[in-house]
Design a protein around this motif. Structure first.
Motif, PDB file in Angstrom:
ATOM      1  N   MET A 642       0.823  -1.205   0.000  1.00  0.00           N
ATOM      2  CA  MET A 642       0.000   0.000   0.000  1.00  0.00           C
ATOM      3  C   MET A 642       0.859   1.257   0.000  1.00  0.00           C
ATOM      4  O   MET A 642       0.560   2.241  -0.710  1.00  0.00           O
ATOM      5  N   PHE A 643       1.951   1.251   0.779  1.00  0.00           N
ATOM      6  CA  PHE A 643       2.861   2.402   0.764  1.00  0.00           C
ATOM      7  C   PHE A 643       3.494   2.596  -0.605  1.00  0.00           C
ATOM      8  O   PHE A 643       3.628   3.742  -1.090  1.00  0.00           O
ATOM      9  N   GLU A 644       3.900   1.516  -1.240  1.00  0.00           N
ATOM     10  CA  GLU A 644       4.512   1.633  -2.567  1.00  0.00           C
ATOM     11  C   GLU A 644       3.514   2.201  -3.585  1.00  0.00           C
ATOM     12  O   GLU A 644       3.851   3.020  -4.439  1.00  0.00           O
ATOM     13  N   PHE A 645       2.242   1.714  -3.461  1.00  0.00           N
ATOM     14  CA  PHE A 645       1.203   2.241  -4.356  1.00  0.00           C
ATOM     15  C   PHE A 645       0.958   3.723  -4.094  1.00  0.00           C
ATOM     16  O   PHE A 645       0.822   4.540  -5.028  1.00  0.00           O
ATOM     17  N   TYR A 646       0.960   4.083  -2.822  1.00  0.00           N
ATOM     18  CA  TYR A 646       0.755   5.477  -2.419  1.00  0.00           C
ATOM     19  C   TYR A 646       1.880   6.348  -2.976  1.00  0.00           C
ATOM     20  O   TYR A 646       1.652   7.434  -3.531  1.00  0.00           O
ATOM     21  N   VAL A 647       3.106   5.878  -2.868  1.00  0.00           N
ATOM     22  CA  VAL A 647       4.254   6.623  -3.393  1.00  0.00           C
ATOM     23  C   VAL A 647       4.122   6.821  -4.898  1.00  0.00           C
ATOM     24  O   VAL A 647       4.364   7.930  -5.429  1.00  0.00           O
ATOM     25  N   ALA A 648       3.729   5.752  -5.580  1.00  0.00           N
ATOM     26  CA  ALA A 648       3.602   5.843  -7.039  1.00  0.00           C
ATOM     27  C   ALA A 648       2.542   6.865  -7.432  1.00  0.00           C
ATOM     28  O   ALA A 648       2.749   7.680  -8.345  1.00  0.00           O
ATOM     29  N   LYS A 649       1.393   6.845  -6.738  1.00  0.00           N
ATOM     30  CA  LYS A 649       0.327   7.775  -7.068  1.00  0.00           C
ATOM     31  C   LYS A 649       0.715   9.217  -6.722  1.00  0.00           C
ATOM     32  O   LYS A 649       0.448  10.155  -7.488  1.00  0.00           O
ATOM     33  N   ALA A 650       1.364   9.395  -5.569  1.00  0.00           N
ATOM     34  CA  ALA A 650       1.777  10.750  -5.181  1.00  0.00           C
ATOM     35  C   ALA A 650       2.818  11.296  -6.147  1.00  0.00           C
ATOM     36  O   ALA A 650       2.789  12.470  -6.518  1.00  0.00           O
ATOM     37  N   THR A 651       3.749  10.489  -6.546  1.00  0.00           N
ATOM     38  CA  THR A 651       4.782  10.922  -7.494  1.00  0.00           C
ATOM     39  C   THR A 651       4.160  11.315  -8.816  1.00  0.00           C
ATOM     40  O   THR A 651       4.548  12.324  -9.435  1.00  0.00           O
ATOM     41  N   ALA A 652       3.181  10.498  -9.259  1.00  0.00           N
ATOM     42  CA  ALA A 652       2.545  10.792 -10.544  1.00  0.00           C
ATOM     43  C   ALA A 652       1.730  12.070 -10.486  1.00  0.00           C
ATOM     44  O   ALA A 652       1.631  12.815 -11.464  1.00  0.00           O
ATOM     45  N   SER A 653       1.136  12.360  -9.332  1.00  0.00           N
ATOM     46  CA  SER A 653       0.255  13.528  -9.238  1.00  0.00           C
ATOM     47  C   SER A 653       0.966  14.790  -8.781  1.00  0.00           C
ATOM     48  O   SER A 653       0.654  15.893  -9.247  1.00  0.00           O
ATOM     49  N   PHE A 654       1.915  14.666  -7.847  1.00  0.00           N
ATOM     50  CA  PHE A 654       2.522  15.858  -7.249  1.00  0.00           C
ATOM     51  C   PHE A 654       4.036  15.917  -7.367  1.00  0.00           C
ATOM     52  O   PHE A 654       4.678  16.760  -6.748  1.00  0.00           O
ATOM     53  N   GLY A 655       4.631  15.021  -8.084  1.00  0.00           N
ATOM     54  CA  GLY A 655       6.067  15.063  -8.279  1.00  0.00           C
ATOM     55  C   GLY A 655       6.813  14.175  -7.299  1.00  0.00           C
ATOM     56  O   GLY A 655       6.279  13.702  -6.295  1.00  0.00           O
ATOM     57  N   ILE A 656       8.137  14.036  -7.584  1.00  0.00           N
ATOM     58  CA  ILE A 656       8.959  13.107  -6.798  1.00  0.00           C
ATOM     59  C   ILE A 656       9.139  13.599  -5.372  1.00  0.00           C
ATOM     60  O   ILE A 656       9.175  12.808  -4.417  1.00  0.00           O
ATOM     61  N   VAL A 657       9.258  14.897  -5.202  1.00  0.00           N
ATOM     62  CA  VAL A 657       9.544  15.445  -3.870  1.00  0.00           C
ATOM     63  C   VAL A 657       8.437  15.079  -2.876  1.00  0.00           C
ATOM     64  O   VAL A 657       8.695  14.888  -1.681  1.00  0.00           O
ATOM     65  N   SER A 658       7.220  14.933  -3.372  1.00  0.00           N
ATOM     66  CA  SER A 658       6.100  14.625  -2.467  1.00  0.00           C
ATOM     67  C   SER A 658       6.217  13.243  -1.842  1.00  0.00           C
ATOM     68  O   SER A 658       5.527  12.935  -0.861  1.00  0.00           O
ATOM     69  N   ALA A 659       7.097  12.418  -2.406  1.00  0.00           N
ATOM     70  CA  ALA A 659       7.224  11.042  -1.890  1.00  0.00           C
ATOM     71  C   ALA A 659       8.014  10.995  -0.589  1.00  0.00           C
ATOM     72  O   ALA A 659       7.966  10.004   0.133  1.00  0.00           O
ATOM     73  N   ARG A 660       8.834  12.075  -0.310  1.00  0.00           N
ATOM     74  CA  ARG A 660       9.662  12.040   0.897  1.00  0.00           C
ATOM     75  C   ARG A 660       8.835  11.828   2.166  1.00  0.00           C
ATOM     76  O   ARG A 660       9.164  11.016   3.033  1.00  0.00           O
ATOM     77  N   GLU A 661       7.770  12.555   2.279  1.00  0.00           N
ATOM     78  CA  GLU A 661       6.937  12.467   3.487  1.00  0.00           C
ATOM     79  C   GLU A 661       6.334  11.079   3.640  1.00  0.00           C
ATOM     80  O   GLU A 661       6.245  10.536   4.748  1.00  0.00           O
ATOM     81  N   ILE A 662       5.987  10.497   2.500  1.00  0.00           N
ATOM     82  CA  ILE A 662       5.379   9.158   2.540  1.00  0.00           C
ATOM     83  C   ILE A 662       6.411   8.126   2.975  1.00  0.00           C
ATOM     84  O   ILE A 662       6.144   7.252   3.799  1.00  0.00           O
ATOM     85  N   TYR A 663       7.660   8.275   2.428  1.00  0.00           N
ATOM     86  CA  TYR A 663       8.720   7.333   2.804  1.00  0.00           C
ATOM     87  C   TYR A 663       9.019   7.423   4.300  1.00  0.00           C
ATOM     88  O   TYR A 663       9.223   6.418   4.983  1.00  0.00           O
TER      89      TYR A 663
END
Length: 747
Positions: A642-663
Motif C-alpha cells: 500500500m505504501f509503494e502504491f501510495y508513493v507511485a500515485k503521489a509521485t505521478a500527481s505531485f512530483g517526486i519530492v512529495s514522496a519524501r513524506e510518505i517514505y
C-alpha cells in the motif's frame, strides 16, 4: 495245592542258618524275605520257592508284600502258556488271587493284577463279576483305576456288556457321555443315542471333554437323526430341529436343509417341499437363503430326473399313461416357477433384514415390470412399512416415483393425491419434505400447469397456521434444526424450497410476485449471500436499480463481515458503473460506510476502489488522503504494498519530492523487514535527486537493519555509493558503522 508250612525233614546245609533263625523268629517278615531272596538267587527249584512262600504266608497271611511277590512269581511261571490248553493252571492261579483278596481286599494293586490276569482268560462272566466285586470292595476314590481297565474289558466283551458298563460308569463320570453316545452309534442303537444326545445339547452346563461347542453337538444330533431317521422313534425330530433353528440364528439355512432332508429320507416329499418353501420365505440373510434355495433346486431337479427315468422305463414296458406326462409337466412347471421367483425371494430376504431399505423396495417395484396392480400394491406396502424417521435411503424419492408412475400412465389426479399424502409425512429431515414439494411443483410444470405449480409452492412456503395465528409465536424464532418439531412446521424456513420457488417465479411469474418472494426470504432471515446477489441482479435486469442497491445494503446489514466484503465488492462497482461521477457525494458515503469497522484483512480492495473513484471523478488530494488512510487501515502483510502504491500515485500527481513524506511515514510504521525495502527505495530517490547527504543519512539509518553477513548487498551498494560520491572520512565512517552493526548481530 499244598498248604503245609512245616520244615522239611532234609534241610540243605546252605539253608540251615535261615531255618534256625525262622525257628527263633517265625513271625519276622524280614527273615522270611531274606530266606526267599536266598532261594531265588540260588539254584533252587521254583517249586521250593513257592513252598517257602506258602510257609511264610501261613505265618503272615496278611502281609501285602509277601502276597504281591508270591503272586508275581506264580504269574511269571504262566507266561507263554495258553489259557485254553492249560485252563487248570490258570484256575489254580485264580484261587491264589482269591486267597490273597480274603484279607487284602482293600489293596487296589492286587485287584488290578487279578483283573488284568482274568482279562486274558475266556471267562467273561467271572471277569465281569470280579470287576463288580472290586468296585464294591474298594473306596470310591480308587474306582477310577478300576474303571479304566473295566471299560477296556467291556469293549471286548460285547456291545451289550459295553453299554451296561458305560451306563454305570456315567454315574461316576457323567462328562464321558460322548463315549457312551459313540458306542451306541457303533452298535446301531441310534434311538437311544439320539435321546442321550438331546439331553446333552439341552444341558447348558455341559462341558465337552472333546472341546466341542453346543452348536457342534447340535450338528452331531442333526447328522444322527437325519442319517438314521428310520431308527429314531422316541424323539420328535422336527421339533428338535426347529428348536435349533430358533437357537442358532446364524445357521438357519443349514438346519432348514437338514430338516427337509429328514422328510425326504422319510419319504414325505411334499412335507420336505413345504419345509423348503418355509425356509426361503422366512430366513433373513442371503447366505441362508442361498443354501436353502440351492438345496431346493437340487431336490426338484432330482425329482424331475427320477420321474423322467420312470417314464422312460414305463414307455419301454408299454405301461406309460397320461398321468405320468401330467405329473412330469407339473414338476417342470414348478421348477421353472421356482427359478423365476429367485429374484423376488432374494429381494424379500433383504427386506426382512431391513424393511426400511428404500433401494430394495424400488428394486421390487422394478421386478414387477408392467404388472400395474402389483406395482401399486408394492408401492403401497413399502410406504406403509418404512418408518419415515429411519429410512435407509431417500424415502422422498419413493413417494416421487409412486406419483411419477401415475403421471406416466396419464392419471394426474392420482399423482396429485400421492403428493398430497407425501407432504403430510413426518420425514426425518426438512430437506426430504422440501424435495417432495419441489417434485410436486415440477410435475405441474411438466404439464404446463404453471398456476398450479405456483400455488403448490405458495402452500409449501406458507407459515404454519398455529404459528401465524399465535401472536406470541414469531416465525423468526422457529428453529429450522429443532428436531422436536415436525418437519411440516419447519419447512417454511427451507432455503432449498424458497430457491425453487424463486426460480419458478422468475420463469413464469410476474416481477412483483418475484419481488414478494424475495422479500419474504429476506424477512425470514434465511437468505444467503447468493440469494441477495440474485435478487439484486434480477432487479437490475428489470431496471429497478435503486431497489437493487437497497437489497445490497440489506444483505450487508444482515450478514456483516466477512460476507459483507463480497457484497461490497459487487455493490460498489455496480453503483459506480451506474452513476459514475454524477452522485459523487453518495458514492463517498457508501465508501465511508464500507470502510467503517472494516477488518484490516479486507480494507485494501475497498480503499483502492475509493481512491480510484476520487482520481476519476473527484480531486487528487482527496485520493491521496484516502491512500494515506489506507496505509494505516490495511493488514500488516498489505501495508508495504500500500505504501509503494501510495508513493507511485503521489509521485505521478505531485512530483517526486512529495514522496519524501510518505517514505518517512512508512519507515516509522512498517516492521523491520519492510523498512529495509523502503529505505533502499528512499535512498535511491534522494540519489536520483542529487541529495547526496540525505542519501548518506538514509544509508546510515538503514544500516541497523542489515546484517553484513546475511545481507551483504546493502553494504555493497553503500560501498559503491561512497566510492563514487564520498571521501576518505565518509568511507571510514561507513566502515565504522559496519563494524558496529556487525557486533550487534549474533554469530
Amino acid at each position: 495245592m499244598s498248604t503245609t508250612l512245616e520244615t522239611p525233614h532234609k534241610v540243605n546245609p546252605y539253608d540251615q542258618p535261615y531255618e534256625q533263625e525262622l525257628a527263633r523268629y517265625p513271625f519276622s517278615l524280614r527273615t522270611w524275605l531274606r530266606y526267599i531272596d536266598h532261594k531265588q538267587n540260588g539254584v533252587s527249584n521254583p517249586d521250593e520257592v513257592c513252598q517257602l512262600y506258602d510257609r511264610a504266608l501261613a505265618q503272615l497271611p496278611g502281609s501285602y508284600k509277601l502276597w504281591k511277590q508270591y503272586l508275581d512269581v506264580r504269574r511269571q511261571r504262566l507266561q507263554g502258556i495258553h489259557p485254553l490248553t492249560h485252563q487248570d493252571r490258570y484256575q489254580e492261579m485264580n484261587q491264589y488271587y482269591e486267597r490273597a483278596l480274603v484279607l487284602l481286599n482293600k489293596m487296589p494293586r492286587i485287584w488290578l493284577d487279578y483283573l488284568q490276569f482274568l482279562t486274558t482268560q475266556p471267562m467273561i462272566t467271572q471277569t465281569r463279576r470280579t470287576f463288580d466285586r472290586a468296585l464294591r470292595a474298594l473306596p470310591v476314590t480308587q474306582h477310577t483305576r478300576i474303571w479304566d481297565l473295566y471299560l477296556e474289558f467291556s469293549q471286548a466283551a460285547g456291545p451289550e456288556t459295553a453299554i451296561r458298563v458305560l451306563r454305570r460308569y456315567l454315574k461316576l463320570e457323567p462328562q464321558h457321555v460322548e463315549h457312551y453316545i459313540d458306542l451306541l452309534v457303533k452298535i446301531d442303537h441310534y434311538d437311544e443315542a439320539a435321546i442321550k444326545l438331546v439331553s446333552v445339547v439341552n444341558d447348558h452346563d455341559f462341558k465337552s471333554i472333546r472341546g466341542k461347542s453346543n452348536y457342534q453337538l447340535w450338528q452331531d444330533l442333526c447328522d444322527l437323526v437325519v442319517d438314521h431317521c428310520d431308527a429314531i422313534h422316541s424323539i420328535n425330530v422336527e421339533s428338535i430341529l426347529r428348536s435349533g433353528i430358533q437357537r442358532f440364528t446364524d445357521q438357519v439355512g443349514l438346519l432348514y436343509c437338514r430338516l427337509a432332508m429328514y422328510w425326504i429320507k422319510m419319504g414325505q416329499l411334499e412335507k420336505a417341499r413345504d419345509i423348503f418353501e418355509e425356509g426361503i420365505t422366512t430366513v433373513s440373510t442371503v447366505r441362508d437363503f442361498t443354501a436353502i434355495f440351492d438345496a431346493y433346486a437340487e431336490f426338484e431337479e432330482e425329482m424331475i430326473t427320477t420321474k423322467m427315468e420312470m417314464a422312460a422305463e414305463r414307455e419301454e414296458a408299454g405301461t406309460k399313461s397320461m398321468v405320468d406326462d401330467m405329473e412330469l409337466d407339473l414338476r417342470l412347471a414348478r421348477f421353472e416357477r421356482l427359478m423365476d421367483r429367485r429374484a423376488f425371494l432374494v429381494n424379500e430376504v433383504l427386506l426382512r433384514q431391513n424393511p426400511n431399505n428404500v433401494a430394495e423396495w424400488e428394486k421390487r417395484v422394478a421386478l414387477w415390470g408392467d404388472q400395474h396392480d402389483k406395482v401399486v400394491e408394492t408401492y403401497t406396502q413399502a410406504l406403509q412399512t418404512i418408518n419415515p424417521k429411519k429410512p435407509h435411503g431417500k424415502l422422498q424419492s419413493l413417494w416421487s416415483s409412486f406419483a411419477r408412475f401415475y403421471e406416466d400412465n396419464g392419471d394426474l389426479a392420482a399423482a396429485r393425491a400421492i403428493f398430497e399424502k407425501a407432504v403430510k409425512v413426518n420425514f426425518r429431515a426438512v430437506t426430504d419434505l422440501a424435495d417432495v414439494w419441489c417434485e410436486y411443483a415440477e410435475m405441474e410444470t411438466r404439464h404446463d400447469e404453471f398456476d398450479r405449480a405456483l400455488q403448490v409452492m405458495a402452500h409449501a412456503t406458507a407459515v404454519p397456521r398455529h404459528i401465524s395465528s399465535n401472536t406470541n409465536k414469531n416465525p423468526l424464532l422457529v428453529n429450522y434444526h429443532d428436531e422436536s418439531l415436525p418437519v411440516q412446521q419447519r419447512v417454511f424456513k427451507s432455503l432449498q424450497l424458497w430457491s425453487f420457488y424463486i426460480d419458478l417465479e422468475e420463469s413464469v411469474g410476474t416481477v412483483q410476485s418475484t419481488k414478494d418472494v424475495y422479500n419474504k426470504v429476506m424477512e425470514l432471515r434465511i437468505a444467503n449471500p447468493q440469494v441477495v446477489v440474485n435478487y439484486a441482479t434480477f432487479l437490475e435486469e428489470h431496471q429497478y436499480f435503486e431497489e437493487a442497491f437497497k437489497v445490497y445494503e440489506r444483505g450487508i446489514d444482515l450478514f456483516g463481515w466477512p460476507i459483507a466484503f463480497e457484497l461490497w465488492n459487487i455493490y460498489l462497482p455496480r453503483f459506480m458503473d451506474r452513476y459514475g461521477g454524477t452522485k459523487l457525494e453518495r458514492a463517498r458515503d457508501l465508501f465511508e460506510q464500507a470502510i467503517d469497522n472494516c477488518p484490516p484483512k479486507y480494507a485494501k480492495a475497498i480503499y483502492l476502489m475509493y481512491g480510484k473513484l476520487e482520481e476519476e471523478h473527484g480531486l487528487a488530494r482527496h485520493a491521496m488522503r484516502i491512500y494515506d488512510r489506507a496505509t494505516s487501515a490495511v493488514d500488516d502483510k498489505d501495508r508495504l504494498e500500500m505504501f509503494e502504491f501510495y508513493v507511485a500515485k503521489a509521485t505521478a500527481s505531485f512530483g517526486i519530492v512529495s514522496a519524501r513524506e510518505i517514505y518517512e511515514k512508512a519507515i516509522e510504521a512498517l516492521p523491520d523487514k519492510d523498512v529495509r525495502v523502503i529505505c533502499m527505495k528512499y535512498a535511491a530517490l534522494e540519489r536520483k535527486l542529487g541529495e547526496i547527504d540525505r542519501c548518506r543519512a538514509i544509508y546510515g539509518f538503514a544500516a541497523q537493519f542489515f546484517d553484513p553477513k546475511r545481507l551483504p548487498d546493502f553494504w555493497q551498494t553503500w560501498h559503491d555509493f561512497e566510492v563514487q560520491h564520498g571521501n576518505e572520512d565518509t568511507f571510514k565512517e561507513m566502515l565504522r558503522i559496519k563494524r558496529s552493526v556487525q557486533a550487534q548481530f549474533p554469530l
